[in-house]
Design a protein around this motif. Structure first.
Motif, mmCIF file in Angstrom:
data_model
loop_
_atom_site.group_PDB
_atom_site.id
_atom_site.type_symbol
_atom_site.label_atom_id
_atom_site.label_comp_id
_atom_site.label_asym_id
_atom_site.label_seq_id
_atom_site.Cartn_x
_atom_site.Cartn_y
_atom_site.Cartn_z
ATOM 1 N N ASP A 12 0.835 -1.201 0.000
ATOM 2 C CA ASP A 12 0.000 0.000 0.000
ATOM 3 C C ASP A 12 0.870 1.252 0.000
ATOM 4 O O ASP A 12 0.442 2.320 -0.453
ATOM 5 N N SER A 33 -6.536 -12.935 -3.244
ATOM 6 C CA SER A 33 -6.958 -12.753 -1.855
ATOM 7 C C SER A 33 -5.909 -13.311 -0.905
ATOM 8 O O SER A 33 -5.222 -14.288 -1.211
ATOM 9 N N TYR A 89 -7.310 -7.707 2.148
ATOM 10 C CA TYR A 89 -7.499 -6.707 1.093
ATOM 11 C C TYR A 89 -8.983 -6.419 0.851
ATOM 12 O O TYR A 89 -9.339 -5.737 -0.114
ATOM 13 N N GLY A 90 -9.847 -6.925 1.725
ATOM 14 C CA GLY A 90 -11.271 -6.660 1.612
ATOM 15 C C GLY A 90 -11.592 -5.198 1.863
ATOM 16 O O GLY A 90 -10.812 -4.468 2.483
ATOM 17 N N SER A 91 -12.759 -4.773 1.387
ATOM 18 C CA SER A 91 -13.127 -3.356 1.477
ATOM 19 C C SER A 91 -13.256 -2.876 2.922
ATOM 20 O O SER A 91 -13.102 -1.680 3.197
ATOM 21 N N ASP A 92 -13.520 -3.805 3.857
ATOM 22 C CA ASP A 92 -13.695 -3.404 5.254
ATOM 23 C C ASP A 92 -12.436 -3.632 6.091
ATOM 24 O O ASP A 92 -12.442 -3.432 7.304
#
Length: 265
Positions: free
Chosen positions: A69, A79, A88-91
């Protein structure tokens, strides 16, 4: 002759997967550094990543706590699950991920502060203000890094006065101080002398009593000595992964055998 460790116990084989990478691709701009990498790393075990220089080991390692990042132009696809949840999930919060998955780098990187201030830096950033609690954290972390007895009488001297091996163990203590679940190590002994390297290797064995360890190493002998599982990387791909004993004595893939026996690399 490389001496592989004894076969893992039945308990080790049944250990739960802590991190699972599935079809991971990593790019720097248009260049694809990692191709379709899938790897399961078991809880409280040591997984070693081996392979020639430039084959993607460190690139893959840094994906495990979202360090890419911070790299302009880098992106990670696929994943990576930590206890079943995609980091790496949105949450997913990168700060929380890096709290849970600590990192120790190739060269010791002490801050120009005292030993004590280095170790408690993370807890302070995360809001801990109690001196009593910080004192406890510092002692616990330094004991966990097998350094307490060597530095307990000079905690308020500069960390830059420590030897290279002591600095690296202090950096491990700094990672432990945040009470992570996983510790990533990127060739942590490559800049150290043989005695300091031996201390780091002994320490890794102790760390697995509490932590999951994933280590990049350029030394096949080191991988054979300290790891439970080994993944062989070549040209951005995971060629083979398995029990360390199996990888070093009965590799299934010819590229693995050629690397292990020194035909390339």
């Amino acid at each position: 002759m490389i001496e592989p460790p004894a076969e893992p116990t039945a308990e080790a084989l049944a250990a739960k997967d802590k991190i699972v990478a599935k079809d991971v691709d990593i790019y720097y701009g248009a260049f694809q550094a990692i191709k379709h990498a899938s790897l399961s790393m078991k809880a409280q075990e040591v997984t070693a990543l081996i392979g020639p220089s430039g084959c993607g080991k460190s690139t893959f390692l840094r994906a495990l706590n979202r360090m890419h990042d911070l790299t302009p132009g880098a992106r990670v696809e696929g994943s990576i699950l930590l206890d079943g949840a995609d980091i790496y999930g949105s949450d997913a919060d990168p700060v929380v991920i890096r709290h849970r998955v600590g990192m120790v780098f190739q060269r010791p990187n002490p801050f120009p502060k005292t030993i004590y201030e280095n170790v408690v830096y993370g807890p302070r950033i995360h809001g801990e203000r109690s001196k009593h609690k910080l004192d406890e954290i510092a002692e616990h972390a330094l004991r966990g890094a097998a350094l307490w007895d060597e530095v307990k009488d000079r905690l308020h001297r500069s960390a830059l006065d420590l030897s290279g091996g002591q600095q690296q163990r202090m950096c491990i203590a700094r990672a432990i101080a945040l009470d992570p679940e996983v510790i990533l190590m990127d060739e942590p002994a490559s800049a150290l002398d043989p005695i300091a390297t031996s201390k780091i290797e002994d320490l890794i064995g102790v760390l697995t009593e509490k932590f999951t360890v994933v280590i990049v190493t350029h030394s096949m002998q080191q991988a054979a000595r300290i790891s439970d599982y080994t993944a062989f990387f070549h040209l951005g791909e995971i060629v083979e992964v398995g029990l360390t004993n199996q990888i070093f004595t009965h590799p299934r893939e010819k590229r693995t055998e050629d690397y292990i026996t020194g035909r390339f690399g």
